[in-house]
Design a protein around this motif. Structure first.
Motif, PDB file in Angstrom:
ATOM      1  N   GLY A 170      -5.890  -3.836  -6.636  1.00 17.09           N
ATOM      2  CA  GLY A 170      -5.616  -2.536  -5.901  1.00 17.09           C
ATOM      3  C   GLY A 170      -6.909  -1.884  -5.691  1.00 17.09           C
ATOM      4  N   ILE A 171      -6.868  -0.837  -4.690  1.00 20.00           N
ATOM      5  CA  ILE A 171      -7.789   0.202  -4.721  1.00 20.00           C
ATOM      6  C   ILE A 171      -6.945   1.545  -4.250  1.00 20.00           C
ATOM      7  N   THR A 172      -7.362   2.583  -5.002  1.00 18.98           N
ATOM      8  CA  THR A 172      -6.874   3.958  -4.735  1.00 18.98           C
ATOM      9  C   THR A 172      -8.276   4.560  -3.998  1.00 18.98           C
ATOM     10  N   GLU A 173      -7.865   5.337  -2.784  1.00 19.19           N
ATOM     11  CA  GLU A 173      -8.731   6.112  -2.137  1.00 19.19           C
ATOM     12  C   GLU A 173      -8.431   7.499  -2.056  1.00 19.19           C
ATOM     13  N   MET A 177      -4.462  14.151   0.720  1.00 22.47           N
ATOM     14  CA  MET A 177      -3.701  12.897   0.587  1.00 22.47           C
ATOM     15  C   MET A 177      -4.399  11.921   0.282  1.00 22.47           C
ATOM     16  N   GLY A 178      -3.844  11.172  -0.877  1.00 25.65           N
ATOM     17  CA  GLY A 178      -4.697   9.982  -1.499  1.00 25.65           C
ATOM     18  C   GLY A 178      -3.746   8.664  -1.007  1.00 25.65           C
ATOM     19  N   LYS A 179      -4.409   7.463  -1.212  1.00 24.95           N
ATOM     20  CA  LYS A 179      -3.580   6.230  -0.727  1.00 24.95           C
ATOM     21  C   LYS A 179      -3.770   5.064  -1.980  1.00 24.95           C
ATOM     22  N   ILE A 180      -2.903   4.475  -2.306  1.00 26.70           N
ATOM     23  CA  ILE A 180      -3.062   3.282  -3.253  1.00 26.70           C
ATOM     24  C   ILE A 180      -2.801   2.043  -2.262  1.00 26.70           C
ATOM     25  N   THR A 181      -3.569   0.919  -2.258  1.00 26.39           N
ATOM     26  CA  THR A 181      -3.153  -0.044  -1.633  1.00 26.39           C
ATOM     27  C   THR A 181      -3.056  -1.383  -3.047  1.00 26.39           C
ATOM     28  N   HIS A 182      -2.045  -1.619  -3.162  1.00 28.20           N
ATOM     29  CA  HIS A 182      -1.785  -2.458  -4.564  1.00 28.20           C
ATOM     30  C   HIS A 182      -1.048  -3.945  -4.189  1.00 28.20           C
ATOM     31  N   LYS A 183      -1.808  -4.945  -4.667  1.00 27.70           N
ATOM     32  CA  LYS A 183      -1.387  -6.114  -4.488  1.00 27.70           C
ATOM     33  C   LYS A 183      -1.015  -6.839  -5.659  1.00 27.70           C
ATOM     34  N   GLN A 197       3.121 -13.208  -3.586  1.00 34.19           N
ATOM     35  CA  GLN A 197       2.062 -12.016  -3.429  1.00 34.19           C
ATOM     36  C   GLN A 197       3.010 -10.588  -2.803  1.00 34.19           C
ATOM     37  N   LYS A 198       3.011  -9.661  -3.289  1.00 33.67           N
ATOM     38  CA  LYS A 198       3.811  -8.409  -2.822  1.00 33.67           C
ATOM     39  C   LYS A 198       2.630  -7.206  -2.676  1.00 33.67           C
ATOM     40  N   VAL A 199       2.723  -6.635  -1.434  1.00 35.53           N
ATOM     41  CA  VAL A 199       1.799  -5.620  -1.021  1.00 35.53           C
ATOM     42  C   VAL A 199       2.564  -4.193  -1.209  1.00 35.53           C
ATOM     43  N   LEU A 200       2.022  -3.215  -2.076  1.00 30.63           N
ATOM     44  CA  LEU A 200       2.657  -2.110  -1.961  1.00 30.63           C
ATOM     45  C   LEU A 200       1.564  -1.148  -1.653  1.00 30.63           C
ATOM     46  N   ASN A 201       2.095   0.065  -0.732  1.00 31.18           N
ATOM     47  CA  ASN A 201       1.405   1.069  -0.243  1.00 31.18           C
ATOM     48  C   ASN A 201       1.714   2.335  -0.636  1.00 31.18           C
ATOM     49  N   VAL A 202       1.158   3.032  -1.247  1.00 32.84           N
ATOM     50  CA  VAL A 202       1.263   4.331  -1.803  1.00 32.84           C
ATOM     51  C   VAL A 202       0.628   5.526  -1.059  1.00 32.84           C
ATOM     52  N   GLU A 203       1.230   6.381  -0.579  1.00 32.27           N
ATOM     53  CA  GLU A 203       0.455   7.543   0.100  1.00 32.27           C
ATOM     54  C   GLU A 203       1.041   8.887  -0.706  1.00 32.27           C
TER      55      GLU A 203
END
Ligand code: ADP
Length: 403
Positions: free
Chosen positions: A29-32, A38-44, A52-58
């Motif tokens: 994953g990457i946290t930006e 506002m931040g963002k995580i793209t987690h796989k 595979q499951k992709v989760l997006n957190v804002e």
């Protein structure tokens, strides 16, 4: 054992959890935008597998500790947990600059943190970020062994006559001014992979490794030891890059100061951010440059030629320095995926033993180790995909297990 690999930037945090028995990536994953409104995580979870499951957190993350805490929550709980917290056996941190102190991966303790802090002067954009990651992981995973893996470490074997700059020697003694080199984890990884492919002990493998990504650098490896690399005190030296100039006449600084009224900081910014491919044709992604060339953009064509010429130039220099070389290895975003760059860069090297097979070069399969030289080429040429995260995890695992 699972190893968590962390690679921190000033406002970002990349991570992978790797199962060291199978080398499977359990999640990545990457946290930006850490520290922003506002931040963002793209987690796989289980990336690249049918599950595979992709989760997006804002949501906002005040600092790296808050961001890593949220990532840890995604890894160990929530919708797609991949491991229990107790199954994270060790944490490997990418640390850019280890100065002359760290030539090996090192278990982190307070004294090591203090030494890494000292090298912030040499890597002001990178080492503070690495330290933030170390601080966050130490708080969130107390009791888990943390290991620092340095970008500079693989280059620790370069001899003094190659790492010193011909400037007053006192400046080396006083300020540590010398060539350190970067991308060492990648150069080391592909060089070791090459030795496996060739079925030779690493200690007997000699090669030129060509890492062409956003940043570009090369290394000359003699019998498993790095003996030269193209980056210097900072990652600005050497090859032409996306936005970095690479080698220029150092007198450019006073010249630009006098003729354009630029300050030292402005010249530094110009060479780091407005130069390289971007400086010549306005584009810094090689894919965009190819698209522009196809539309007849002459500056894009020139930028590509300049880029490849520098690579040719350094391969020639390193073959001369090595006095015997098994292979040239292309890696990273451009090196692995761009047959035009490989073809142009090797075009004039036939006379010194590097002969590319055009069909093999253009017929490569993405992500696969491929030999692209002719069968009669005295020096082989390979594409070897790099995997810096796996190398950091492997070094961490080896150190923790006393190997
Ligand atoms: P980093 O140095 O950030 O790790 P990478 O190794 O991922 O970078 O390389 C990124 C660069 O690779 C991009 O800027 C782009 O120029 C180049 N790249 C990626 N895919 C291709 C491709 N298919 N063809 C040419 N260049 C590519």
């Amino acid at each position: 054992m699972n190893v968590l690999v962390l690679n921190c930037g000033s406002s970002s945090l990349k991570y992978q959890l790797i199962d060291m028995d199978t080398h499977a990536v359990l999640c990545s994953g990457i946290t930006e935008r850490i520290g922003e409104a506002m931040g963002k995580i793209t987690h796989k979870a289980f990336p690249g597998t049918p599950g595979q499951k992709v989760l997006n957190v804002e949501e906002p993350f005040a600092d790296h500790t808050a961001a890593l805490g949220r990532c840890a929550g995604l890894i160990t709980g929530g919708e797609a947990p991949v491991a229990k917290a107790s199954e994270i056996g060790a944490i490997g941190h990418r640390v850019v600059h280890g100065g002359e102190a760290f030539k090996q991966p090192t278990v982190i303790d307070p004294a090591v943190v203090e030494t890494i802090k000292k090298f912030c002067k040499l890597a002001p954009l990178h080492n503070p970020a690495g330290l933030m990651g170390i601080e966050a992981a130490t708080k969130l995973f107390p009791g888990v062994t943390q290991v620092a893996v340095f970008d500079t470490a693989f280059h620790g074997s370069i001899p003094d006559y190659a790492y010193l700059f011909p400037i007053p020697f006192e400046l080396y003694e006083e300020l540590g001014i010398r060539r350190y080199g970067f991308h060492g984890t990648s150069h080391g990884y592909v060089a070791k992979k090459l030795s496996q492919v060739l079925g030779k002990p690493f200690e007997q493998t000699s090669c030129v490794t060509v890492h062409l990504g956003n940043g570009c650098s090369m290394a000359a490896v003699k019998n498993g030891q790095c003996v030269d690399t193209s980056m210097g005190l900072t990652p600005l030296m050497g090859l032409m890059m996306g936005t970095r100039s690479g080698d220029v006449d150092p007198s450019l600084h006073p010249f630009l100061a006098e003729n354009k009224g630029l300050t030292i900081q402005q010249v530094d910014s110009l060479l780091n951010k407005q130069s390289g491919l971007k400086g010549i044709c306005g584009l810094n992604d090689m894919r965009d440059i190819h698209a522009a060339r196809e539309n007849g953009d002459k500056k894009a064509e020139l930028a590509l030629k300049m880029f490849c010429y520098r690579v040719t130039h350094y391969i020639g220099a390193y073959l001369a320095a090595l006095d015997g070389c098994d292979a040239v290895v292309f890696t990273a975003g451009i090196g692995e995926n761009d047959p035009d760059v490989r073809q142009h860069a090797c075009e004039t090297l036939g006379g010194i033993g590097v002969k590319i097979d055009k069909e093999r070069n253009y017929g490569f399969k993405r992500g696969q180790i491929t030999k692209i030289s002719t069968d009669d080429s005295p020096v082989a040429v390979y594409i070897i995909p790099t995997n810096e995260e796996l190398e950091i995890a492997t070094q961490t695992y080896s150190l923790v297990n006393g190997k």
